[in-house]
Design an enzyme around this catalytic site. Structure first.
Site, PDB file in Angstrom:
ATOM      1  N   ARG A 268      52.263   2.399 -23.110  1.00  0.00           N
ATOM      2  CA  ARG A 268      50.877   2.778 -22.819  1.00  0.00           C
ATOM      3  C   ARG A 268      50.161   2.993 -24.145  1.00  0.00           C
ATOM      4  O   ARG A 268      50.387   4.001 -24.826  1.00  0.00           O
ATOM      5  CB  ARG A 268      50.879   4.056 -21.972  1.00  0.00           C
ATOM      6  CG  ARG A 268      49.535   4.463 -21.425  1.00  0.00           C
ATOM      7  CD  ARG A 268      49.593   5.877 -20.889  1.00  0.00           C
ATOM      8  NE  ARG A 268      49.601   6.856 -21.965  1.00  0.00           N
ATOM      9  CZ  ARG A 268      50.314   7.968 -21.974  1.00  0.00           C
ATOM     10  NH1 ARG A 268      51.120   8.247 -20.975  1.00  0.00           N
ATOM     11  NH2 ARG A 268      50.240   8.815 -22.990  1.00  0.00           N
ATOM     12  N   HIS A 272      47.074   9.152 -21.699  1.00  0.00           N
ATOM     13  CA  HIS A 272      47.383   9.179 -20.266  1.00  0.00           C
ATOM     14  C   HIS A 272      46.121   8.973 -19.436  1.00  0.00           C
ATOM     15  O   HIS A 272      46.094   8.154 -18.519  1.00  0.00           O
ATOM     16  CB  HIS A 272      48.042  10.511 -19.908  1.00  0.00           C
ATOM     17  CG  HIS A 272      48.314  10.689 -18.457  1.00  0.00           C
ATOM     18  ND1 HIS A 272      49.250   9.944 -17.776  1.00  0.00           N
ATOM     19  CD2 HIS A 272      47.757  11.530 -17.550  1.00  0.00           C
ATOM     20  CE1 HIS A 272      49.258  10.318 -16.506  1.00  0.00           C
ATOM     21  NE2 HIS A 272      48.376  11.283 -16.338  1.00  0.00           N
ATOM     22  N   TYR A 281      51.706  14.588 -28.700  1.00  0.00           N
ATOM     23  CA  TYR A 281      53.108  14.346 -28.362  1.00  0.00           C
ATOM     24  C   TYR A 281      53.653  13.006 -28.862  1.00  0.00           C
ATOM     25  O   TYR A 281      54.813  12.684 -28.623  1.00  0.00           O
ATOM     26  CB  TYR A 281      53.319  14.448 -26.843  1.00  0.00           C
ATOM     27  CG  TYR A 281      52.396  13.588 -25.999  1.00  0.00           C
ATOM     28  CD1 TYR A 281      52.703  12.245 -25.753  1.00  0.00           C
ATOM     29  CD2 TYR A 281      51.242  14.112 -25.449  1.00  0.00           C
ATOM     30  CE1 TYR A 281      51.879  11.461 -24.971  1.00  0.00           C
ATOM     31  CE2 TYR A 281      50.409  13.331 -24.678  1.00  0.00           C
ATOM     32  CZ  TYR A 281      50.724  12.004 -24.426  1.00  0.00           C
ATOM     33  OH  TYR A 281      49.896  11.221 -23.659  1.00  0.00           O
TER      34      TYR A 281
END
Length: 371
Positions: A268, A272, A281
């Site tokens: 990805r 998100h 992260y």
């Protein structure tokens, strides 16, 4: 009845095991990799169509992301970098097959032919689903993790019992494979030999949770083995490989051989959702490393190298994608007239007394506010 021999047991287990390394046809630079055994590469016409759809899908994704910044969408989960999975999943199905998507699979829906405005209706907050699932053979995009795999399995089993020559494909993310619904669906599908393909897009993060914190299995594809589900893993950024493997999986299910689990290793590229800060992260170096495996540029280089794609073709596809985005902007740049009483529509075929009472109460309150 005599017990099964160790040799027969090993052979049976091997028939369910995925390849030791992800199936691949095309390297990151677009050159042809050694052809894997057991799979047939799609023909040039299929690949040319896949490229066209990927260009449009990438532009749609970029435009939808921009719409969130303009306040036209409440949220948008980008699938940038996962276009090979999105497009191959659609191309492997027939029009009368069923697709069960997650909230991140908007590009797949657009490629399936669903009106992009209707696709974004959920994300704009107007309706729970903006398109007709029966007419499109696309189930509502699913926000709860993994519930759609149970729905897909149920639909597949229903079609099998009716003797229909159809398959259901359930898209799911790596995080969804940690949910109980996923395991229940695999077990049921295997026992009843339901014609369903479980397509896991392993993009390495369940929001912010890395794969290593989700599973200790060598690959998520191995999760099918214990249930007796034929499984495979594939390079999810290689459109040629993903389409070849998914086509084989769909053929396997359609032939009455039961379910098939495919894990696509992808990434990805964006956060998100627009509400997420991915820098908390994962670091920039990791993202940059994955850019070299971009599925769109990889397929373009591959088709150019084979003489299937010209500069004129690329320019024409990009122009068509820009026209697609312009039309989407124009149609999204309107304020929708919403009726609060629609909350009670389509909850049950026949509204319950409680729903009628609640609807009447809301109608009375709305009338009083207008006065």
């Amino acid at each position: 009845m005599s017990p099964i021999s160790a040799t027969a047991l090993r052979r049976a287990m091997q028939s369910f095991l995925p390849s030791l390394v992800p199936v691949r046809f095309v390297a990151e630079d677009g050159t042809t990799a050694p052809e894997p055994a057991g799979y047939t590469a799609p023909d040039e016409a299929q690949l040319r169509e896949a490229y066209r759809r990927m260009v449009i899908g990438r532009r749609f994704d970029t435009q939808a992301t921009a719409l969130t910044k303009q306040g036209r969408l409440a949220v948008y989960p980008s699938s940038r970098g996962q276009e090979a999975c999105q497009i191959a999943g659609v191309l492997a199905l027939r029009e009368d097959d069923w697709l069960f998507p997650t909230y991140r699979d908007s590009v797949a829906l657009v490629s399936r032919g669903v009106d992009p405005v209707e696709v974004l209706t959920l994300l704009r907050g107007d309706w729970h689903c903006g398109y007709d699932p029966v007419a499109t053979r696309v189930a509502p995009q699913c926000t709860p993790l993994a519930t759609q795999v149970l729905h897909a399995t149920g639909m597949a089993e229903a079609m099998r019992r009716r003797g229909e020559d159809r398959v259901a494909m359930a898209f799911i993310g790596d995080g969804g494979t940690s949910e109980g619904d996923f395991h229940e669906a695999l077990n049921f599908a295997a026992v009843f030999r339901a014609p369903v393909v479980f397509f896991v897009q392993n993009n390495k993060y369940a929001i912010s949770v890395p794969l290593a914190r989700q599973s200790a299995a060598p690959a998520l594809a191995y999760k099918g083995v214990g249930y007796g589900v034929r499984s495979e893993q594939v390079d999810g950024n290689d459109l040629v490989a993903v389409l070849a493997v998914l086509t084989a999986a769909v053929d396997h299910a359609r032939a009455g051989n039961g379910p098939f689990l495919v894990e696509a290793h992808t990434y990805r590229m964006d956060a998100h959702t627009n509400a997420d800060d991915a820098t908390r992260y994962r670091d920039a170096a990791e993202v940059e490393a994955w850019r070299t495996a971009d599925p769109l540029t990889r397929l373009e280089a591959h088709l150019r190298g084979r003489g299937v794609l010209t500069d004129e073709d690329v320019a024409a596809d990009r122009e068509a994608a820009e026209a697609f985005a312009a039309d989407l902007r124009a149609r999204m740049n309107t304020d929708q007239q919403v009726d609060p009483l629609e909350l009670f529509d389509h909850v049950f075929a026949e509204p319950t007394p409680q729903l009628r009472e609640q609807r009447a109460l809301l109608a009375a309150e709305s009338t009083a506010q207008e006065v």
